[in-house]
Design an enzyme around this catalytic site. Structure first.
Site, PDB file in Angstrom:
ATOM      1  N   TRP A  95      64.090  39.099  39.446  1.00 59.84           N
ATOM      2  CA  TRP A  95      64.256  38.804  38.018  1.00 59.84           C
ATOM      3  C   TRP A  95      63.185  39.495  37.183  1.00 59.84           C
ATOM      4  CZ3 TRP A  95      60.953  36.003  34.685  1.00 59.84           C
ATOM      5  CH2 TRP A  95      61.491  35.686  33.435  1.00 59.84           C
ATOM      6  N   HIS A  96      61.986  39.621  37.735  1.00 55.95           N
ATOM      7  CA  HIS A  96      60.880  40.188  36.965  1.00 55.95           C
ATOM      8  C   HIS A  96      61.045  41.676  36.686  1.00 55.95           C
ATOM      9  CE1 HIS A  96      58.471  36.491  37.424  1.00 55.95           C
ATOM     10  NE2 HIS A  96      57.747  36.991  36.450  1.00 55.95           N
ATOM     11  N   GLY A  97      61.769  42.382  37.520  1.00 57.56           N
ATOM     12  CA  GLY A  97      61.891  43.810  37.262  1.00 57.56           C
ATOM     13  C   GLY A  97      62.885  44.487  38.184  1.00 57.56           C
TER      14      GLY A  97
END
Length: 482
Positions: free
Chosen positions: A332-334
């Site tokens: 989700w972060h990247g």
């Protein structure tokens, strides 16, 4: 539009605030809500005008699905409800996936198959990762029967309320909707306005006086690693210093935004949940993730961890559920494998801490806090590096002791020279570390706030004045387009 700009501070906020409470004063309560919704739409459209129609479509579509789920409770509709929830979640994930992960999947497909499909270079809409999670939470809560029959106005307020729309904190409908319905919150509360400005000024100072200069300096290093490597290997001092800078700047950037959002919420008589609780005071990584981005951790715990974890089921135990949760968090972060590996490493560190705590093998604070912080620096390198090669080069530099020199006099000279060349950023970093370790949280300070004590108002006025004079140089929040 971001909070730390003249446009927001001197135009948007005063106009929105004044009209909102004037309408409430005239007993036009529904119009006041609609005004705030329209202002929030404008706020979002300023940042992502091309995506705005899709944002509106997503928001309305989720409302239709969520209210339908809430209205067909009962075992006789279990199959239809599951199917409707699946459609809603997949639609949200699909929209996020298209904008955030299309190039990631194309590049990996090209690598595996040897194809040469051109990348799309899709511009990521602002805040899509955050409001997508909020929409999914609404759908799941509606499926579970935990939402009330909110009308479209209250729903839109919950989703679009501009202080938390772009970078969070991630809120639940039950936290915000009842507050907007409370008649006491529809009156201008000077104590809350003053408290909100006080908290906002702290967040603004965190962002502009600490995060911005540290981030700008660290980015010059991490974005030019290839050029630096062309002149030789990375040095011990620079590898550690710039990694430390980024670690400190990330905290003040994110917590600064959260403080500003919380402060703005108070100005409108809305309490937004705390998002950070001195994470660099954590004694281990299990403690760290209870303190860092708390509303995100709460979401992942409620909707990912609890979906996997089943008590007394070996293949769905705490450690498996934790690793799955952090895998999702990393992805989700990247859109990159560095983020996935970052998530997996964080999950492993949390599992190690949980196992030690379960066995009663607790590390003393004097050792646990600095050790956890060093580990936080090491994993942050992976997070901010553009490639695994960049991260590996920085790690090699961190253990390049030969670059310090061959004797004590040479080492002392090299250290002194490095310190002399990095005085401003070094001092900024030290101030940041002092705040992280030795001062109370913004919440602790603001809980004691009162307009009867003049120094609170002076403190806020001084911080805000300094920040306003620096707003000619705008630096986006790190998670703004995320």
């Amino acid at each position: 539009m971001i909070f730390s700009t003249y446009q927001f501070i001197l135009l948007f906020l005063p106009i929105v605030f004044t009209v909102y409470f004037v309408l409430h004063h005239l007993k036009l309560n529904q119009m006041a809500k609609i005004w705030l919704i329209l202002a929030s739409f404008y706020f979002y459209a300023q940042g992502s005008p091309d995506f705005f129609p899709f944002f509106m479509g997503s928001v309305i579509g989720n409302y239709i699905i969520g209210t339908t789920l809430g209205s067909i409770q009962g075992d006789e509709h279990k199959r239809e409800r599951k199917l409707l929830l699946l459609v809603g979640v997949l639609a949200n994930v699909g929209l996020l996936g298209y904008y955030k992960y299309t190039d990631f999947f194309i590049s990996n497909f090209n690598y595996v198959t040897g194809s040469d499909i051109a990348l799309k270079h899709i511009i990521l809409p602002i805040g899509i990762s955050f409001f997508t999670f909020q929409l999914i939470a609404f759908l799941v809560d509606s499926y579970r029967g935990e939402t009330q029959e909110y009308d479209v106005t209250n729903y839109l307020l919950f989703i679009t309320f501009f202080p938390q729309l772009i970078v969070g904190p991630i809120i639940h409908h039950k936290e915000v909707v009842p507050q907007f319905a409370d008649r006491n919150n529809q009156r201008l509360n000077y104590e809350n306005v003053a408290k909100g400005l006080f908290i906002f000024s702290i967040g603004c100072a965190k962002k502009m006086l600490l995060a911005d200069p540290l981030t700008t300096d660290a980015e010059l290093f991490f974005n030019n690693l290839n050029e630096i490597m062309a002149n030789g290997t990375l040095k011990f001092l620079s590898s550690w210093f710039y990694s430390l800078e980024y670690t400190v700047s990330y905290y003040f950037d994110l917590s600064g935004y959260a403080d500003m959002a919380i402060g703005l919420g108070w100005m409108f008589n809305i309490a937004i949940p705390q998002n950070f609780d001195s994470p660099y005071k954590a004694k281990d990584f299990q403690d760290y993730w209870k303190r860092w981005h708390m509303t995100l951790s709460r979401f992942l715990g409620a909707y990912i961890f609890r979906s996997v974890y089943k008590k007394n089921v070996k293949y769905r135990n705490y450690y498996i559920a934790t690793m799955v949760t952090f895998f999702v968090s990393g992805f989700w972060h990247g859109a990159g494998w560095t983020f996935v590996v970052w998530g997996v490493i964080n999950g492993a560190l949390v599992c190690i801490a949980a196992w030690r705590n379960r066995k009663g093998k607790k590390t003393p604070l004097w050792l646990g806090v600095p050790l956890t912080f060093i580990l936080a620096i090491l994993v942050r390198v992976l997070f901010v590096s553009n490639t695994f090669t960049d991260a590996w080069n920085v790690y090699e530099g961190m253990f390049n002791f030969a670059s310090l020199g061959s004797g004590m006099s040479e080492i002392a000279h090299n250290v002194a020279s490095f310190v002399a060349n990095h005085q401003t950023m070094g001092l900024t970093c030290l101030i940041g570390l002092f705040i992280c370790w030795f001062t109370p949280t913004t919440k602790t300070i603001s809980d004691k706030f009162t307009t009867k004590k003049w120094y609170y108002l002076v403190y806020a006025a001084v911080l805000l004045s300094i920040c306003i004079f620096k707003m000619d140089k705008v630096v986006q929040f790190l998670y703004f387009q995320f």
